[in-house]
Design a protein around this motif. Structure first.
Motif, PDB file in Angstrom:
ATOM      1  N   UNK A  66       6.570   0.897  -5.614  1.00 18.06           N
ATOM      2  CA  UNK A  66       5.528   1.595  -4.847  1.00 18.06           C
ATOM      3  C   UNK A  66       4.163   0.952  -5.043  1.00 18.06           C
ATOM      4  N   UNK A  67       3.932   0.341  -6.208  1.00 15.55           N
ATOM      5  CA  UNK A  67       2.640  -0.316  -6.441  1.00 15.55           C
ATOM      6  C   UNK A  67       2.424  -1.464  -5.452  1.00 15.55           C
ATOM      7  N   UNK A  68       3.505  -2.117  -5.052  1.00 17.56           N
ATOM      8  CA  UNK A  68       3.381  -3.185  -4.053  1.00 17.56           C
ATOM      9  C   UNK A  68       3.219  -2.609  -2.653  1.00 17.56           C
ATOM     10  N   UNK A  73      -0.448  -1.118   1.957  1.00 12.66           N
ATOM     11  CA  UNK A  73      -1.035  -0.064   2.792  1.00 12.66           C
ATOM     12  C   UNK A  73      -2.555  -0.059   2.687  1.00 12.66           C
ATOM     13  N   UNK A  74      -3.085  -0.309   1.499  1.00  7.92           N
ATOM     14  CA  UNK A  74      -4.542  -0.416   1.335  1.00  7.92           C
ATOM     15  C   UNK A  74      -5.098  -1.536   2.220  1.00  7.92           C
ATOM     16  N   UNK A 319     -10.945  -9.878  -2.071  1.00  4.42           N
ATOM     17  CA  UNK A 319     -10.404  -9.250  -3.288  1.00  4.42           C
ATOM     18  C   UNK A 319     -11.455  -8.384  -3.979  1.00  4.42           C
ATOM     19  N   UNK A 320     -12.703  -8.861  -3.986  1.00 10.12           N
ATOM     20  CA  UNK A 320     -13.776  -8.078  -4.606  1.00 10.12           C
ATOM     21  C   UNK A 320     -14.029  -6.792  -3.823  1.00 10.12           C
ATOM     22  N   UNK A 333       0.127  -8.907  -1.647  1.00  5.29           N
ATOM     23  CA  UNK A 333       0.142  -9.165  -0.210  1.00  5.29           C
ATOM     24  C   UNK A 333      -0.849  -8.374   0.634  1.00  5.29           C
ATOM     25  N   UNK A 334      -1.735  -7.602   0.022  1.00  4.56           N
ATOM     26  CA  UNK A 334      -2.726  -6.850   0.809  1.00  4.56           C
ATOM     27  C   UNK A 334      -3.548  -7.753   1.741  1.00  4.56           C
TER      28      UNK A 334
END
Length: 405
Positions: A66-68, A73-74, A319-320, A333-334
């Motif tokens: 789920x963390x991935x 989703x984020x 990323x920041x 992969x976000x």
């Protein structure tokens, strides 16, 4: 009962009568002063000037990885928010993008169920799924409905080799991923006797087979190939069997939720190997899952993507921003999800329509400069000139080795 009812009724009549009497006796009220008219609120844009665009997103937001899924989703949510902030137009209408998120739990059956749900909801496009094992069966439903689908992370080659015109991916596939890792195991890590374990999923089996083919071609001997599942926690039997073959490299085809506990048991058994894996293993969460068993430079893995040169800074900026907004680091992969959503939007703008039948041809022609680098697709829907990033772990943190193409 009748007496009580009569008493209540009489009381009510008396109250009404008293109220009328007081009302009659009271002087007429003076007319209220006329209030100043309030300032007119700005008129909202006519409904006809706004185009609602629904983007489906599917990932395992429950279960062991789920963390991935949440990471992906984020990325989708950030893309939707940024698109709406820009107020882009599709045709002559301002687009209002809406995210329709679904959870497939990494399960193929649930994956097809939520795919059908998105088809029934008439979404304009889909970004997902995360796993090859859910992406591949879901892709037929999207193809039958004519809905463009971009996977940000499914690497099994079969996904884009089914002949569907609706399937695209923004990362390299297992042929390149497993192939590069196999070659690296022999040429750089000097592996001669190599053992392989895979979790029997479409992803794990696919990347392991490509790794094995490449390692053999580079001159290595495969001393054993064992199997587990994506839900297993005990690997002592297969690790003990492989230990007897004295491998110097152990490759695992699977996800970090299984790879972390496996690393702990590798250490407990005193199995002295370089531990390798694909992108499913290569996450920021792996050090937490493996603990001190991750070692220093012991693990080598690859992410199916990567940037160099002028694209480094845009990715670092993303990323920041991601961490500021979501309170966590990017797992893997976000950024690719973020770009995939924007690619769909770009194709809609080019076509002047969010109708899947009208903008689908533009997806294949897109030339998009994303935070993950330049994005363009070949005739199968695979990204052109896809990159891979090799990593190891030092001091409990993922550390880049090189970007290769």
């Amino acid at each position: 009962m009748q007496l009580k009812w009569t008493a209540v009724a009489l009381a009510a009549i008396t109250l009404v009568a008293c109220g009328k009497k007081e009302e009659a006796a009271a002087p007429a009220a003076a007319p209220a002063p006329t209030a100043a008219a309030p300032a007119a609120a700005p008129a909202p844009a006519p409904a006809g000037d706004t185009l609602v665009v629904k983007i489906g997103h599917v990932a395992p937001t429950s279960g062991p990885i789920a963390h991935l899924g949440k990471d992906n989703e984020f990325g989708a949510k950030m893309a939707i928010e940024d698109l709406n902030a820009k107020g882009i137009k599709i045709g002559d209408k301002v687009a209002k993008f809406e995210l329709v998120p679904e959870d497939d739990a990494g399960d193929p059956k649930q994956g097809t169920a939520v795919a059908q749900k998105l088809v029934d909801e008439k979404v304009n496009g889909v970004v997902g799924h995360l796993n090859s094992g859910t992406t591949i069966p879901a892709s037929k439903l999207y193809s039958d409905a004519g809905i463009p689908q971009i996977s940000p992370s499914a690497t099994n080659p079969k996904y884009t080799r089914q002949g569907f015109k609706t399937t695209f991916r923004v990362v390299a596939d297992d042929t390149q991923l497993g192939g590069t890792l196999g070659k690296y195991a022999v040429e750089t890590l000097k592996g001669k006797n190599i053992a392989v374990i895979d979790d029997r999923t479409a992803y794990g089996q696919g990347v392991a087979e490509e790794f094995e083919k490449s390692a053999k071609a580079a001159g290595a001997t495969i001393v054993g190939h064992e199997f587990t599942t994506d839900k297993s926690t005990d690997f002592n039997a297969i690790l003990t069997k492989l230990k007897a073959a004295k491998p110097d490299v152990l490759f695992f085809g699977g996800m970090d939720a299984v790879g972390g506990p496996m690393l702990k048991q590798v250490k407990q058994l005193g199995l002295n190997v370089k531990f390798m894996g694909g992108d499913g293993l290569c996450t920021g969460e792996l050090p937490k899952l493996a603990g001190d068993a991750i070692g220093e430079d012991m693990v080598v893995c690859a992410e199916a993507g990567g940037v160099d040169g002028d694209f480094k800074q845009p990715l670092e900026d993303f990323k920041a921003k991601f961490k500021t907004k979501n309170g966590v680091d990017v797992q893997i992969y976000a950024p690719y999800v973020y770009d995939a959503v924007n690619v769909l939007a770009e194709a809609m703008v080019k076509a002047g329509s969010s109708d899947p039948a009208k903008y689908l041809p533009e997806v294949g022609k897109v030339q998009y400069k994303g935070v993950t680098g330049p994005i363009a697709f070949d005739e199968k829907g695979d990204i052109k000139n896809g990159a891979l990033t090799l990593y190891t772990y030092k001091g409990g943190a993922r550390t880049q080795i090189a970007v290769v193409r």
